[in-house]
Design an enzyme around this catalytic site. Sequence first.
Site, PDB file in Angstrom:
ATOM      1  N   LYS A   1       2.170   4.530 -23.489  1.00 52.79           N
ATOM      2  CA  LYS A   1       1.209   5.549 -23.954  1.00 52.79           C
ATOM      3  C   LYS A   1       0.566   5.184 -25.288  1.00 52.79           C
ATOM      4  O   LYS A   1       1.253   4.718 -26.203  1.00 52.79           O
ATOM      5  CB  LYS A   1       1.931   6.895 -24.126  1.00 52.79           C
TER       6      LYS A   1
ATOM      7  N   CYS B   1      -1.087  10.945 -10.779  1.00 56.32           N
ATOM      8  CA  CYS B   1      -0.299  12.115 -11.217  1.00 56.32           C
ATOM      9  C   CYS B   1      -0.619  13.328 -10.342  1.00 56.32           C
ATOM     10  O   CYS B   1      -1.772  13.746 -10.215  1.00 56.32           O
ATOM     11  CB  CYS B   1      -0.595  12.434 -12.676  1.00 56.32           C
TER      12      CYS B   1
ATOM     13  N   VAL C   1       0.430  14.280 -19.029  1.00 56.43           N
ATOM     14  CA  VAL C   1      -0.878  14.633 -18.480  1.00 56.43           C
ATOM     15  C   VAL C   1      -0.633  15.668 -17.377  1.00 56.43           C
ATOM     16  O   VAL C   1       0.466  15.696 -16.813  1.00 56.43           O
ATOM     17  CB  VAL C   1      -1.615  13.388 -17.884  1.00 56.43           C
TER      18      VAL C   1
END
Length: 241
Positions: free
Chosen positions: A59, A32, A72
């Site tokens: 998730k 990410c 996130v």
Amino acid sequence: MSRGSARSRGKGSAPPGPVPEGLIRVYSMRFCLYAQSTRLVLTAKGIQHEVININLKNKPEWFFKKNPSGLVPVLETSQGQLICESAITCEYLDEAYPEKKLLPGDPYEKACQKMVFESFSKVPPLISRILRTQNKEDCSGLKEELHKEITKLEEVLTDKKTTFFGGNSLSMIDYLIWPWFERLEALELNECVDHTPALKLWMAAMKKDPTVSSLLTDVKTFQGFFNLYLQNSPEACDYGL
Ligand SMILES: N[C@@H](CCC(=O)N[C@@H](CS)C(=O)NCC(=O)O)C(=O)O
């Protein structure tokens, strides 16, 4: 303690316990971009932290209690405080751990960093749209737009006559925008910096920074991840482990 390369937790996993005293926790995902900025700040400031990776394609139910939007990064303190949104997490860390400040104390210099970040804000959605366009030949308009936005950043550096966006040493703004530049090669978008020499020098200087280099990912790994992520594969977030 960090465990940035631990396997991600998915649906059905047990929720983690409270954050131990003296540590801060970041909920992250290895690839990410946004979480990378938070991890760069944690590392640059030498903050003792632990990383819990989340499987964003599967998730865990408990993760929505940490961040109802399911995104996130999220920070969690040992008092159970939760902080989300990458730029907010970075500013929080800089204030909560005031040793080795990354944001300038001078209000004008700080405003300048925020103005650069605002100008940069057009880059992430463009890169995301390019990544999601199946037929790369349809990308020429988007690439042109990206090139225009990148040229604005080049102008910031040439006007300032400094190596980094906040001066001659690395500061918050560099960490906030770096993750997108790190991925240009993997996305075959290097041509966007072909005519921006100051940005090229900035990228080279960034790669030499010990914090940045400790969190670099190679091109092939990024490409393997993108491929699985675009197919919504639950294996994407653990690619290469
Ligand atoms: N504005 C958010 C964006 C964070 C974000 O988009 N994170 C992505 C991963 S790079 C995510 O969690 N995606 C999960 C999803 O879209 O469900 C920030 O700056 O923290």
